[in-house]
Design a protein around this motif. Structure first.
Motif, PDB file in Angstrom:
ATOM      1  N   LEU A  14       0.867  -1.168   0.000  1.00  0.00           N
ATOM      2  CA  LEU A  14       0.000   0.000   0.000  1.00  0.00           C
ATOM      3  C   LEU A  14       0.907   1.222   0.000  1.00  0.00           C
ATOM      4  O   LEU A  14       1.699   1.410   0.917  1.00  0.00           O
ATOM      5  N   ILE A  15       0.832   2.005  -1.039  1.00  0.00           N
ATOM      6  CA  ILE A  15       1.663   3.192  -1.122  1.00  0.00           C
ATOM      7  C   ILE A  15       0.907   4.340  -0.484  1.00  0.00           C
ATOM      8  O   ILE A  15      -0.208   4.653  -0.868  1.00  0.00           O
ATOM      9  N   SER A  16       1.534   4.928   0.517  1.00  0.00           N
ATOM     10  CA  SER A  16       0.915   6.076   1.165  1.00  0.00           C
ATOM     11  C   SER A  16       1.978   7.152   1.339  1.00  0.00           C
ATOM     12  O   SER A  16       3.161   6.873   1.382  1.00  0.00           O
ATOM     13  N   ALA A  17       1.540   8.364   1.430  1.00  0.00           N
ATOM     14  CA  ALA A  17       2.453   9.488   1.611  1.00  0.00           C
ATOM     15  C   ALA A  17       1.953  10.305   2.787  1.00  0.00           C
ATOM     16  O   ALA A  17       1.387  11.366   2.628  1.00  0.00           O
ATOM     17  N   ARG A  18       2.137   9.790   3.969  1.00  0.00           N
ATOM     18  CA  ARG A  18       1.622  10.441   5.167  1.00  0.00           C
ATOM     19  C   ARG A  18       2.596  11.498   5.678  1.00  0.00           C
ATOM     20  O   ARG A  18       3.805  11.336   5.619  1.00  0.00           O
ATOM     21  N   SER A  19       2.023  12.540   6.219  1.00  0.00           N
ATOM     22  CA  SER A  19       2.811  13.646   6.768  1.00  0.00           C
ATOM     23  C   SER A  19       3.103  13.407   8.247  1.00  0.00           C
ATOM     24  O   SER A  19       2.525  12.507   8.880  1.00  0.00           O
ATOM     25  N   GLY A  43       9.808   3.699   4.580  1.00  0.00           N
ATOM     26  CA  GLY A  43       9.661   5.148   4.428  1.00  0.00           C
ATOM     27  C   GLY A  43       8.751   5.544   3.290  1.00  0.00           C
ATOM     28  O   GLY A  43       7.991   6.497   3.388  1.00  0.00           O
ATOM     29  N   GLY A  44       8.817   4.818   2.197  1.00  0.00           N
ATOM     30  CA  GLY A  44       7.950   5.098   1.055  1.00  0.00           C
ATOM     31  C   GLY A  44       8.014   6.542   0.611  1.00  0.00           C
ATOM     32  O   GLY A  44       9.053   7.179   0.650  1.00  0.00           O
ATOM     33  N   ALA A  45       6.879   7.057   0.222  1.00  0.00           N
ATOM     34  CA  ALA A  45       6.796   8.431  -0.291  1.00  0.00           C
ATOM     35  C   ALA A  45       6.385   9.427   0.785  1.00  0.00           C
ATOM     36  O   ALA A  45       6.127  10.580   0.498  1.00  0.00           O
ATOM     37  N   ALA A  46       6.332   8.978   2.030  1.00  0.00           N
ATOM     38  CA  ALA A  46       5.881   9.839   3.120  1.00  0.00           C
ATOM     39  C   ALA A  46       6.870  10.970   3.392  1.00  0.00           C
ATOM     40  O   ALA A  46       8.071  10.815   3.230  1.00  0.00           O
ATOM     41  N   SER A  47       6.344  12.091   3.853  1.00  0.00           N
ATOM     42  CA  SER A  47       7.183  13.242   4.186  1.00  0.00           C
ATOM     43  C   SER A  47       7.590  13.241   5.657  1.00  0.00           C
ATOM     44  O   SER A  47       8.272  14.162   6.109  1.00  0.00           O
ATOM     45  N   PHE A  48       7.210  12.218   6.393  1.00  0.00           N
ATOM     46  CA  PHE A  48       7.491  12.165   7.830  1.00  0.00           C
ATOM     47  C   PHE A  48       8.963  12.407   8.134  1.00  0.00           C
ATOM     48  O   PHE A  48       9.305  13.232   8.987  1.00  0.00           O
ATOM     49  N   THR A  49       9.853  11.695   7.464  1.00  0.00           N
ATOM     50  CA  THR A  49      11.283  11.802   7.752  1.00  0.00           C
ATOM     51  C   THR A  49      11.791  13.218   7.540  1.00  0.00           C
ATOM     52  O   THR A  49      12.500  13.762   8.389  1.00  0.00           O
TER      53      THR A  49
END
Length: 85
Positions: A14-19, A43-49
């Motif tokens: 599941l591709i998610s991009a969570r903030s 990490g995927g496309a998330a901006s968390f890092t």
């Protein structure tokens, strides 16, 4: 029967991009939780890092799917996101 995911197939993920704000809400993260070392996996496309790092957190993002060559990732992404004609 137990489902064994095929880690070589993008459609198993599941591709998610969570903030950072979304992760704070989901996991009730406080500022104190962001103090220390954090592993964002996958990490995927998330901006968390990026967002947590800007606040001074020490974060490393790792995602095994990105071990693939760029052209293979491009093809997998297209096959998963472009509607069949």
């Amino acid at each position: 029967m137990t489902h064994q995911p095929n880690i070589d197939a993008l459609d198993e993920f599941l591709i998610s991009a969570r903030s950072l704000a979304e992760y704070r809400a989901i996991f009730t993260l406080t500022d104190a939780d962001l103090d220390g070392h954090i592993l964002d996996r996958p990490g995927g496309a998330a901006s968390f890092t990026a967002e947590a790092s800007e606040l001074g957190a020490t974060v490393i993002a790792a995602d095994p799917i990105y071990a693939r060559p760029a052209e293979q990732l491009r093809a997998l992404t297209r096959s998963e996101t472009v509607p069949a004609r």
